[in-house]
Design a protein around this motif. Sequence first.
Motif, PDB file in Angstrom:
ATOM      1  N   GLU A 134       0.769  -1.242   0.000  1.00  0.00           N
ATOM      2  CA  GLU A 134       0.000   0.000   0.000  1.00  0.00           C
ATOM      3  C   GLU A 134       0.803   1.296   0.000  1.00  0.00           C
ATOM      4  OE1 GLU A 134       0.649  -1.613   2.789  1.00  0.00           O
ATOM      5  OE2 GLU A 134       1.245   0.023   4.082  1.00  0.00           O
ATOM      6  N   VAL A 135       2.114   1.219  -0.114  1.00  0.00           N
ATOM      7  CA  VAL A 135       2.897   2.457  -0.114  1.00  0.00           C
ATOM      8  C   VAL A 135       2.892   3.049  -1.523  1.00  0.00           C
ATOM      9  CG1 VAL A 135       5.125   3.508   0.365  1.00  0.00           C
ATOM     10  CG2 VAL A 135       4.348   1.544   1.730  1.00  0.00           C
ATOM     11  N   VAL A 136       2.312   4.237  -1.670  1.00  0.00           N
ATOM     12  CA  VAL A 136       2.169   4.835  -2.997  1.00  0.00           C
ATOM     13  C   VAL A 136       3.141   5.997  -3.176  1.00  0.00           C
ATOM     14  CG1 VAL A 136       0.584   5.982  -4.598  1.00  0.00           C
ATOM     15  CG2 VAL A 136      -0.239   4.150  -3.095  1.00  0.00           C
ATOM     16  N   VAL A 137       3.836   5.970  -4.319  1.00  0.00           N
ATOM     17  CA  VAL A 137       4.843   6.981  -4.630  1.00  0.00           C
ATOM     18  C   VAL A 137       4.535   7.528  -6.016  1.00  0.00           C
ATOM     19  CG1 VAL A 137       7.295   7.240  -5.163  1.00  0.00           C
ATOM     20  CG2 VAL A 137       6.602   5.814  -3.238  1.00  0.00           C
ATOM     21  N   PRO A 138       4.581   8.848  -6.227  1.00  0.00           N
ATOM     22  CA  PRO A 138       4.333   9.378  -7.569  1.00  0.00           C
ATOM     23  C   PRO A 138       5.453   8.978  -8.540  1.00  0.00           C
ATOM     24  CG  PRO A 138       5.082  11.121  -6.092  1.00  0.00           C
ATOM     25  CD  PRO A 138       4.861   9.916  -5.242  1.00  0.00           C
ATOM     26  N   GLN A 139       5.077   8.703  -9.793  1.00  0.00           N
ATOM     27  CA  GLN A 139       6.080   8.292 -10.768  1.00  0.00           C
ATOM     28  C   GLN A 139       6.647   9.513 -11.466  1.00  0.00           C
ATOM     29  OE1 GLN A 139       4.761   5.797 -13.975  1.00  0.00           O
ATOM     30  NE2 GLN A 139       6.858   5.394 -14.642  1.00  0.00           N
ATOM     31  N   ILE A 140       7.548  10.194 -10.783  1.00  0.00           N
ATOM     32  CA  ILE A 140       8.118  11.423 -11.340  1.00  0.00           C
ATOM     33  C   ILE A 140       9.641  11.334 -11.357  1.00  0.00           C
ATOM     34  CG2 ILE A 140       6.197  12.966 -10.783  1.00  0.00           C
ATOM     35  CD1 ILE A 140       7.754  13.669  -8.186  1.00  0.00           C
ATOM     36  N   LYS A 141      10.262  12.419 -11.861  1.00  0.00           N
ATOM     37  CA  LYS A 141      11.725  12.559 -11.901  1.00  0.00           C
ATOM     38  C   LYS A 141      12.394  11.332 -12.531  1.00  0.00           C
ATOM     39  CE  LYS A 141      11.672  15.618  -7.912  1.00  0.00           C
ATOM     40  NZ  LYS A 141      12.101  15.759  -6.534  1.00  0.00           N
ATOM     41  N   HIS A 142      13.391  10.756 -11.832  1.00  0.00           N
ATOM     42  CA  HIS A 142      14.160   9.682 -12.479  1.00  0.00           C
ATOM     43  C   HIS A 142      13.342   8.414 -12.704  1.00  0.00           C
ATOM     44  CE1 HIS A 142      14.451   8.357  -8.324  1.00  0.00           C
ATOM     45  NE2 HIS A 142      15.031   7.233  -8.705  1.00  0.00           N
ATOM     46  N   LEU A 143      12.152   8.339 -12.105  1.00  0.00           N
ATOM     47  CA  LEU A 143      11.320   7.141 -12.250  1.00  0.00           C
ATOM     48  C   LEU A 143      10.308   7.281 -13.392  1.00  0.00           C
ATOM     49  CD1 LEU A 143      10.631   6.774  -8.424  1.00  0.00           C
ATOM     50  CD2 LEU A 143      12.222   5.382  -9.768  1.00  0.00           C
ATOM     51  N   ARG A 144      10.266   8.486 -13.994  1.00  0.00           N
ATOM     52  CA  ARG A 144       9.227   8.829 -14.959  1.00  0.00           C
ATOM     53  C   ARG A 144       9.152   7.858 -16.143  1.00  0.00           C
ATOM     54  NH1 ARG A 144      11.019  13.977 -16.211  1.00  0.00           N
ATOM     55  NH2 ARG A 144      12.169  12.846 -17.774  1.00  0.00           N
ATOM     56  N   ASP A 145      10.316   7.404 -16.629  1.00  0.00           N
ATOM     57  CA  ASP A 145      10.318   6.589 -17.844  1.00  0.00           C
ATOM     58  C   ASP A 145      10.171   5.091 -17.600  1.00  0.00           C
ATOM     59  OD1 ASP A 145      10.605   8.898 -19.328  1.00  0.00           O
ATOM     60  OD2 ASP A 145      12.798   8.824 -19.235  1.00  0.00           O
ATOM     61  N   LEU A 146       9.923   4.705 -16.366  1.00  0.00           N
ATOM     62  CA  LEU A 146       9.750   3.266 -16.101  1.00  0.00           C
ATOM     63  C   LEU A 146       8.491   2.755 -16.805  1.00  0.00           C
ATOM     64  CD1 LEU A 146      10.408   2.796 -12.263  1.00  0.00           C
ATOM     65  CD2 LEU A 146      11.865   2.040 -14.161  1.00  0.00           C
ATOM     66  N   PRO A 147       8.597   1.628 -17.524  1.00  0.00           N
ATOM     67  CA  PRO A 147       7.397   1.070 -18.160  1.00  0.00           C
ATOM     68  C   PRO A 147       6.435   0.514 -17.107  1.00  0.00           C
ATOM     69  CG  PRO A 147       9.250  -0.434 -18.405  1.00  0.00           C
ATOM     70  CD  PRO A 147       9.792   0.815 -17.772  1.00  0.00           C
ATOM     71  N   GLU A 148       5.165   0.418 -17.450  1.00  0.00           N
ATOM     72  CA  GLU A 148       4.187  -0.130 -16.510  1.00  0.00           C
ATOM     73  C   GLU A 148       4.517  -1.583 -16.199  1.00  0.00           C
ATOM     74  OE1 GLU A 148       0.084   0.744 -16.904  1.00  0.00           O
ATOM     75  OE2 GLU A 148       0.715   2.778 -16.342  1.00  0.00           O
TER      76      GLU A 148
END
Lengths: 364, 368
Positions: B256-270
């Motif tokens: 349940e820990v939710v983190v926004p997909q921004i900055k260096h994580l932005r390009d991670l595929p689903e």
Amino acid sequence: MAIIDFNGIGHCYSGSLQSPANYALQPMTHSWDDGHAYALLGPSGCGKTTLLNIISGLIHPSEGSVLFDGVDVTEQVTAKRNVAQVFQFPVIYKFMTVYENLAFPLRCRKQSSAEIDARVREVAELLNLTDQLKSPAIRLGADAKQLISLGRGLVRDDVAAILLDEPLTVIDPHLKWLLRRKLKEVNEAYNQTMVLVTHDQNEALTFADQVVVMQEGRIVQTGTPRELFEKPRHTFVGYFIGSPAMNFMTCRFEDGAVMVGNEKIHLQGLDTTNIASGCKLEIGIRPEFLKLDIDFSPGSIEVPIVSMQDLGNFKIAAVRVAGYDLKIKIPEARPVPSEKGFLRFPPEWTMLYVDDVLMEMSPT
Amino acid sequence: MSLTLENITKVVDGSTHLHRIDLTLQKGSFNIFLGPTLAGKTSLLRLLAGLDQPTTGQILKNGQDLSSIPVWKRNVSMVYQQFINYPHLNIFENIAFPLRRTRMDKAKIDEKVRNAARKLRIEEFLNRSPGELSGGQQQRVALARSFVKGADLLLLDEPLVNLDYKLREQLRDEFSNIFSENKDTIVIYSTTDPLEALLLGGDMMVLNEGRQLQSGPTHDVYRSPCSDEVARVFNDPPMNMIDGVVEGGRIILGQEVVVPQIKHLRDLPEGRHRFGLRANALSLFRADPDDVAIEAKVELGEINGSETFVHIRHNNVSWVVQENGVHDHSLGQRISIYFNPDYLFAFDAKGALAAVPKSGPASSSLDG
């Protein structure tokens, strides 16, 4: 459970008692509280095992007496002292099950089967040995065997102290922390007086609520892990506990101020009236507390940077002050100066040592 | 000279100790072999020394196969975990030993021995016998002997592992100076300790279970571990890992820990990933408004003298939080821990590095 008192205890393995140099353990008087976890920590030859063996009765001290709850036990043999011992190598009854190993000390004391059963199961539960109770002890791993040794001490409710002599030496590194945790749980659950001997600071500081640091046959400080780190009472503690070690610089008094070379170091609540002249004076500060800034602030000292090591989780800078190389521990991504920086000694973390002993500052 | 390992495999009694190692080492380089016990470090050093033969593959010196050249012609020095000295010779002769077998004249030998002894700070013991020295001093003698020879290849197999930690700390510190002037020798240093590797720097190869996981400059490998396996091996305590899913612009770690997909994580595929956080990227204090909080239970506070490693458990995931300084934590205590998503590593379903943080934290628990 017992209060342990040392009255002028000293030990000399060979040579004349007239010469202090012959003493492996210098005469000492200390009192250890009931129910605490003590660790005897120091380099090899510091006298820690000698002291443990005096408690257990394996060594008869050259002088002084040992008291358990006020009763002099100096002349009692080990078997009479009600101490439980865990050694470097597991000691188990090979042909018995885990259950019988744990029950053995109680059977020797002729307790009833029902009492024994209740006690063995309780201790097995605490040590996570319940599932193995029916297994032959010999089939278990070194870590479980050490737990059995410990368990034989725990089943008895008349034990004065549980003595552990480097019990984690033979344990695999990845299991060590689990066993350290177990030892701590046991101490919290039973409030037994436990005494652990080790040369490993990690083991001592993790296990004990009172760490006894020894050097050359003397106890140089007894304190909580936090006290040893934040307020080492002896230069040896500052050196031995922590990595990198505490920084030390020889200093002098001038017009009521502490000087190192041409630099004035500000201390909190300094009172020089009781310090005799001719004493060795040193400033001590841990690398974690020394601050290296990019910009000047009042009281900071401009210093050349000798080296900067990137150690992943943190950096270690070395700077030169009055001929001394001081180390500073810096968080991973904090900006650092290059070539020259400004060094600050936060007064609350800057210690003064007089002939190696911490000078207590008066609160101001 | 250069030394090249081509497709080296070593099989002993049906079990593979080394699996297809490829590596080139240049003259004057300092190289670290890092890996846990049984990673294959010593097996590889023994092949390089010529003490064992590879099952397949070749070791080439300047392009020439070394396999037919016996150990005594290879000009190799090796220092072991256990300090080994000649008990019947004094320290001077212990160090001079490899030179006595050459035609070097006496004055030259004397100079080389004294130089090596000075570097290792054992000048004052030259007339004593090894038995009179402490373990740390004896290992210094073994190191001095390995240096005087001017070997093409110097192999140091966990040389500090049997020393008390204060002696280890001291010698480790001196090593970077000792090797700073090295121009002619290929030095290989094996260790299980990530901190030691970072202190010594140079180039490295990470090994685990006989496989070569990653090679490159030591600090580059630390910053960008190519797989979750390297991230675990090259961090002490091992990097904290948690499975997660990238989904609709956010990352769900664990349950349940939710983190926004921004900055260096932005390009991670689903899809599914493994996420990693170094122990020092976790904190018991909120340092930034973007920090994510996790409720956890304390398993143990492990104290190493100047740091506290808090072992915690959250939804069946065990993590380690590194605190600067010594702090008290009772077992079973419930606490909140914090991390900044900026410090997250991401690995894909196969364990390969997918996103790497720009930097680590700039503050510590002793600030303020």
